[in-house]
Design an enzyme around this catalytic site. Sequence first.
Site, PDB file in Angstrom:
ATOM      1  N   ASP A   1      15.478  -8.697  -1.479  1.00 37.33           N
ATOM      2  CA  ASP A   1      14.990  -9.039  -0.167  1.00 37.33           C
ATOM      3  C   ASP A   1      15.827  -8.520   0.750  1.00 37.33           C
ATOM      4  OD1 ASP A   1      13.538 -12.240   0.902  1.00 37.33           O
ATOM      5  OD2 ASP A   1      14.321 -10.881   2.105  1.00 37.33           O
TER       6      ASP A   1
ATOM      7  N   GLU B   1       3.044   1.088  16.791  1.00 37.37           N
ATOM      8  CA  GLU B   1       2.776  -0.252  17.409  1.00 37.37           C
ATOM      9  C   GLU B   1       4.016  -0.508  18.571  1.00 37.37           C
ATOM     10  OE1 GLU B   1       0.338  -2.360  17.096  1.00 37.37           O
ATOM     11  OE2 GLU B   1       1.183  -4.011  18.390  1.00 37.37           O
TER      12      GLU B   1
ATOM     13  N   LYS C   1     -11.066  -4.965   5.893  1.00 39.51           N
ATOM     14  CA  LYS C   1     -11.798  -6.194   5.857  1.00 39.51           C
ATOM     15  C   LYS C   1     -13.471  -5.729   6.404  1.00 39.51           C
ATOM     16  CE  LYS C   1     -12.396 -10.068   9.289  1.00 39.51           C
ATOM     17  NZ  LYS C   1     -11.657 -10.732  10.317  1.00 39.51           N
TER      18      LYS C   1
ATOM     19  N   GLU D   1      -2.885  -7.261  23.615  1.00 38.08           N
ATOM     20  CA  GLU D   1      -3.374  -6.342  22.582  1.00 38.08           C
ATOM     21  C   GLU D   1      -2.725  -5.098  23.011  1.00 38.08           C
ATOM     22  OE1 GLU D   1      -4.611  -4.855  19.813  1.00 38.08           O
ATOM     23  OE2 GLU D   1      -6.464  -6.011  19.790  1.00 38.08           O
TER      24      GLU D   1
ATOM     25  N   TYR E   1       6.001  -7.960  16.451  1.00 41.01           N
ATOM     26  CA  TYR E   1       6.264  -6.960  15.443  1.00 41.01           C
ATOM     27  C   TYR E   1       6.703  -5.595  16.112  1.00 41.01           C
ATOM     28  CZ  TYR E   1       4.792  -3.255  12.183  1.00 41.01           C
ATOM     29  OH  TYR E   1       4.747  -2.268  11.211  1.00 41.01           O
TER      30      TYR E   1
ATOM     31  N   SER F   1       6.844   2.523  13.179  1.00 38.91           N
ATOM     32  CA  SER F   1       5.248   2.464  13.624  1.00 38.91           C
ATOM     33  C   SER F   1       5.003   2.559  15.254  1.00 38.91           C
ATOM     34  CB  SER F   1       5.221   0.914  13.500  1.00 38.91           C
ATOM     35  OG  SER F   1       3.852   0.478  13.932  1.00 38.91           O
TER      36      SER F   1
ATOM     37  N   ALA G   1       8.344  -5.055   5.091  1.00 38.03           N
ATOM     38  CA  ALA G   1       8.278  -5.610   6.466  1.00 38.03           C
ATOM     39  C   ALA G   1       7.206  -6.929   6.296  1.00 38.03           C
ATOM     40  CB  ALA G   1       7.924  -4.657   7.394  1.00 38.03           C
TER      41      ALA G   1
ATOM     42  N   GLN H   1       0.779  -1.269   0.090  1.00 35.10           N
ATOM     43  CA  GLN H   1       0.011  -0.151  -0.055  1.00 35.10           C
ATOM     44  C   GLN H   1       0.888   1.294  -0.007  1.00 35.10           C
ATOM     45  OE1 GLN H   1      -3.340   1.121   2.948  1.00 35.10           O
ATOM     46  NE2 GLN H   1      -1.642   1.481   3.974  1.00 35.10           N
TER      47      GLN H   1
HETATM   48  O1  F7E Z   1      -5.767  -3.985  13.838  1.00 31.22           O
HETATM   49  C1  F7E Z   1      -8.454  -5.118  15.966  1.00 31.22           C
HETATM   50  C2  F7E Z   1      -6.956  -5.550  16.274  1.00 31.22           C
HETATM   51  O2  F7E Z   1      -4.780  -5.440  11.984  1.00 31.22           O
HETATM   52  C3  F7E Z   1      -6.381  -2.861  14.271  1.00 31.22           C
HETATM   53  C4  F7E Z   1      -0.114  -2.237  10.795  1.00 31.22           C
HETATM   54  O3  F7E Z   1      -0.129  -1.488   9.579  1.00 31.22           O
HETATM   55  O4  F7E Z   1      -0.882  -0.642  12.027  1.00 31.22           O
HETATM   56  C5  F7E Z   1      -1.335  -1.780  11.708  1.00 31.22           C
HETATM   57  O5  F7E Z   1      -1.369  -2.799  12.823  1.00 31.22           O
HETATM   58  C6  F7E Z   1      -7.148  -3.009  15.564  1.00 31.22           C
HETATM   59  C7  F7E Z   1      -6.542  -4.170  16.492  1.00 31.22           C
HETATM   60  O6  F7E Z   1      -4.010  -3.065  12.421  1.00 31.22           O
HETATM   61  C8  F7E Z   1     -10.023  -7.620  13.785  1.00 31.22           C
HETATM   62  O7  F7E Z   1      -7.149  -6.404  17.455  1.00 31.22           O
HETATM   63  C9  F7E Z   1     -10.481  -6.515  15.564  1.00 31.22           C
HETATM   64  O8  F7E Z   1      -6.482  -3.716  17.919  1.00 31.22           O
HETATM   65  O9  F7E Z   1      -5.929  -3.197  11.180  1.00 31.22           O
HETATM   66  P1  F7E Z   1      -5.029  -3.706  12.059  1.00 31.22           P
HETATM   67  P2  F7E Z   1      -2.692  -2.844  13.588  1.00 31.22           P
HETATM   68  O10 F7E Z   1      -2.497  -4.165  14.127  1.00 31.22           O
HETATM   69  O11 F7E Z   1      -3.357  -1.825  14.406  1.00 31.22           O
HETATM   70  C10 F7E Z   1       0.190  -0.480  12.658  1.00 31.22           C
HETATM   71  C11 F7E Z   1       0.622   1.165  12.955  1.00 31.22           C
HETATM   72  C12 F7E Z   1       1.347  -1.025  11.760  1.00 31.22           C
HETATM   73  O12 F7E Z   1       2.554  -0.360  12.090  1.00 31.22           O
HETATM   74  C13 F7E Z   1       1.070  -2.489  11.505  1.00 31.22           C
HETATM   75  O13 F7E Z   1       2.042  -2.602  10.387  1.00 31.22           O
HETATM   76  O14 F7E Z   1      -8.320  -4.101  15.001  1.00 31.22           O
HETATM   77  N1  F7E Z   1      -9.257  -6.119  15.171  1.00 31.22           N
HETATM   78  N2  F7E Z   1     -10.893  -7.490  14.869  1.00 31.22           N
HETATM   79  C14 F7E Z   1      -9.043  -6.630  14.274  1.00 31.22           C
HETATM   80  N3  F7E Z   1      -7.854  -6.628  13.349  1.00 31.22           N
HETATM   81  C15 F7E Z   1      -7.901  -7.407  12.219  1.00 31.22           C
HETATM   82  N4  F7E Z   1      -6.561  -7.176  11.475  1.00 31.22           N
HETATM   83  N5  F7E Z   1      -8.850  -8.411  11.993  1.00 31.22           N
HETATM   84  C16 F7E Z   1     -10.066  -8.318  12.834  1.00 31.22           C
HETATM   85  O15 F7E Z   1     -10.849  -9.089  12.653  1.00 31.22           O
END
Ligand code: F7E
Length: 332
Positions: A60, A129, A196, A285, A153, A127, A84, A14
């Site tokens: 890579d 994170e 999603k 989390e 991560y 990030s 990444a 992206q």
């Molecule tokens: O989750 C909750 C999940 O996977 C956001 C990456 O770009 O941003 C991203 O990381 C939230 C979390 O993004 C679902 O538990 C609930 O609390 O969209 P996400 P992320 O983990 O915040 C940071 C800044 C980065 O650097 C990373 O590379 O949503 N959640 N239900 C869910 N998340 C997912 N994926 N799927 C679910 O069904």
Amino acid sequence: MKKKIAFITGIAGQDGSYLAECLISKNYKVYGIVRRNSVVEHQKNRLENIKHGLELTYGDLLNESSLSSLLRKIKPSEIYNLAAQSHVRISFDIPEFTIKTNAIGVLNILQAYKNECPKSKFYQASSSEMFGRSVDKDGYQREKTPLEPTSPYGCAKVFAYNLVKHYRNAYKLFASNGILFNHESERRGTNFVTNKVVKTAVRIKLGLQKNLEVGNLNSYRDWGHAKDYVKAMNLILNHKKPDDFVIATGQSRSVGQMINYVFKKLNLSKNKHVKINQKYFRPEELKYLRGDASKARKILGWKPQYTFEMIMDEMIDFWLNFYEQNKNLKDY
Ligand code: F7E
């Protein structure tokens, strides 16, 4: 004027694809590496709008010698390290691969940069994170907020972030970190929560699917648009000195609130269609993110153009259009 040359790792993602478009529009020559994939068509689909000014090659982060020879040949003025393993939940399933790529991979490219083109400028995709469970008293995260990551991560990103600062100080390199909060778009992988939710809600609306299964509805994220955030990357490398910047909108919403917005917009019942599935929860989390980008606003003059509503509306329109145009792709 001599054309600027950019080298982008993670160019097929992206951010990489939006950044390539942004730099080409500024008359850069752009080189990028893609990892080998058995389905070759999947590697370039985010780049298919770009007709000129782009050169792709296989590469890579785990293969330092190939990075060195590429940098020796290309002699970029700017290096953007965006490659990444970017999925936080998946990092719990494949911690070793995540840490090799997101931490050791950064060491590899920093070494190649230091040895082959130390006059170049280097951007590291750090990030939010990395903050993990740490929030300042006023409810924001900013450059000085302590880093307490809660995922493999996040741990790998902290390692890389510190390494970039160390290389900057020890070897006097122009190496900077952009600490980006979540940023979304129609190009986001559909296993990240915004795309999603939007894609599934549109499928429910069109009668192609019954339910949306998600995990934690109570975690809060600061969601911006990827197009705004790649502009910040370029500003960071064109600032007069290397430094680290938080890039965020300063607004935070829960996953539940984001789902409410999308379902309301499509006139769907959340109670009827949203199911909780434990498989989408994480062992630990990161509950709350809200970034303070005052430093970037003040020093770089950066500010986001997109509001939360504009981002979600654009994604909804994209998926409605997609299924309208591709009636034969109901299972996609
Ligand atoms: O989750 C909750 C999940 O996977 C956001 C990456 O770009 O941003 C991203 O990381 C939230 C979390 O993004 C679902 O538990 C609930 O609390 O969209 P996400 P992320 O983990 O915040 C940071 C800044 C980065 O650097 C990373 O590379 O949503 N959640 N239900 C869910 N998340 C997912 N994926 N799927 C679910 O069904």
